[in-house]
Motif scaffolding. Structure first.
Motif, PDB file in Angstrom:
ATOM      1  N   TRP A  77      39.340  42.913  36.492  1.00  0.00           N
ATOM      2  CA  TRP A  77      39.233  44.335  36.832  1.00  0.00           C
ATOM      3  C   TRP A  77      40.118  44.638  38.048  1.00  0.00           C
ATOM      4  N   ASP A  78      39.973  43.820  39.079  1.00  0.00           N
ATOM      5  CA  ASP A  78      40.769  44.031  40.286  1.00  0.00           C
ATOM      6  C   ASP A  78      42.257  43.912  39.989  1.00  0.00           C
TER       7      ASP A  78
ATOM      8  N   SER B 159      43.924  44.301  37.119  1.00  0.00           N
ATOM      9  CA  SER B 159      44.456  45.408  36.325  1.00  0.00           C
ATOM     10  C   SER B 159      44.583  46.682  37.157  1.00  0.00           C
ATOM     11  N   THR B 160      43.620  46.894  38.073  1.00  0.00           N
ATOM     12  CA  THR B 160      43.675  48.099  38.915  1.00  0.00           C
ATOM     13  C   THR B 160      44.826  48.016  39.901  1.00  0.00           C
TER      14      THR B 160
ATOM     15  N   ARG C 166      41.744  48.718  33.261  1.00  0.00           N
ATOM     16  CA  ARG C 166      40.939  48.584  32.052  1.00  0.00           C
ATOM     17  C   ARG C 166      40.555  47.134  31.781  1.00  0.00           C
ATOM     18  N   SER C 167      41.040  46.204  32.654  1.00  0.00           N
ATOM     19  CA  SER C 167      40.731  44.785  32.506  1.00  0.00           C
ATOM     20  C   SER C 167      41.112  44.327  31.093  1.00  0.00           C
TER      21      SER C 167
END
Length: 319
Positions: free
Chosen positions: A250-251, A253-254, A280-281
């Motif tokens: 998650w981190d 991809s962000t 969007r992971s």
């Protein structure tokens, strides 16, 4: 587009009879991806058809009310004509009886007064119905104009998005074959860039070639200030095992999506209010994560360009 892609793939397979199994697998995955895109487009098309059917039903109801009002007006007009003719006949009888009997004259006079009162009542009813009919006609015309305006606006935005897709494809022509695709579907433009063009494994720092591609994209976006830009970061399903600056996919991809936003912000002509970064992971894959090729396709940045629909929403609320 889907049919052309399938024909292209089939032709390629027939001609290149000696292709490796890896290329064949790539084509199979591309075929599956195209089928998914076709299904998504079919769903969106169905939703648009449903909305359009609702609008047509509303117009049909208003048209029916208009037709009913026309029928009622015609009925009242016929009654008015018959009453008027009856009055004329009674008036003739009155003239004939006037010379013979005062009693008959009085009776005929009473009938005349009653008929005149009835005639006046029907005239008033006809006037009210005519006014209601005129109001319904105005409402029907106004709604029809708004529907025409809405259809024209939607068509113009669709044409604008097609032109935007062509402009982006032209600007990014040098990067074709490097994991970059540009598509126009569902009224939006999708620019997909695989990580091999942008990032090293586990990193969110954009390389020089990727930075150049994003900068070229930014030049086109700067010329289209009425477009909302959503930058989505995507990963495969392999858990992140890097340094402590990143907790998980998650981190990662962000941060990758945010890195693209920062490059676009370097163009002073892009309104930052139009930009949105999202991670969007691994949860929006475009290919299977069971193969190396599929994972490579899932590790990507998607830039989703959407026209601003404030005017469309206003027209829908007015219909």
């Amino acid at each position: 587009m889907f049919k052309k892609a399938i024909l292209g793939i089939t032709g390629f397979i027939l001609v290149a009879s000696c292709v490796s199994s890896k290329v064949y697998n790539d084509l199979e995955e591309r075929y599956a991806s195209l089928k998914e895109e076709r299904n998504a487009l079919a769903d969106e098309n169905q939703e648009l058809k449903t909305a359009n059917n609702g609008l047509e039903n509303d117009l049909a109801a208003l048209q029916k009310a208009h037709d009913d009002a026309v029928s009622e007006r015609d009925r009242l007009r016929q009654e008015y004509t018959a009453a008027k003719k009856n009055l004329e006949n009674l008036q003739e009888s009155y003239n004939a009886l006037e010379k013979n009997s005062s009693a008959a004259i009085a009776e005929n006079s009473k009938k005349n007064r009653e008929l005149l009162a009835e005639l006046e009542t029907k005239e008033n009813a006809l006037a009210r119905e005519s006014a209601r009919l005129e109001e319904l006609k105005k409402q029907l015309e106004a709604r029809s104009r708004r529907v025409d305006e809405l259809e024209s606006l939607i068509a113009s935005k669709e044409e604008a998005m097609k032109n935007l897709k062509d402009a982006i494809s032209k600007a990014l022509l040098d990067f074709e074959g490097n994991g970059l695709t540009v598509e126009h579907r569902d009224g939006k433009v999708y620019v997909s860039m695989e990580n091999k063009l942008l990032f090293e494994s586990g990193s969110w720092a954009v390389g020089s070639e990727g930075r150049r591609a994003v900068a070229e994209l930014g030049k086109v976006l700067a010329q289209n200030p009425d477009i909302s830009v959503l930058i989505e970061g995507h990963t495969d399903n392999v858990p992140y095992r890097g340094n402590g600056q990143i907790q998980d996919n998650w981190d990662l991809s962000t941060k990758r999506a945010t890195a693209i936003v920062h490059i676009l912000r370097e163009n002073p002509n892009i309104n930052p209010q139009n930009l949105t970064a999202a991670g969007r992971s691994e949860y929006a894959p475009v290919a299977t994560n069971k193969t190396t090729q599929g994972k490579a396709k899932n590790r990507r940045i998607e830039v989703i360009l959407t026209p601003k629909l404030d005017e469309v929403t206003r027209l829908l609320n007015e219909i």
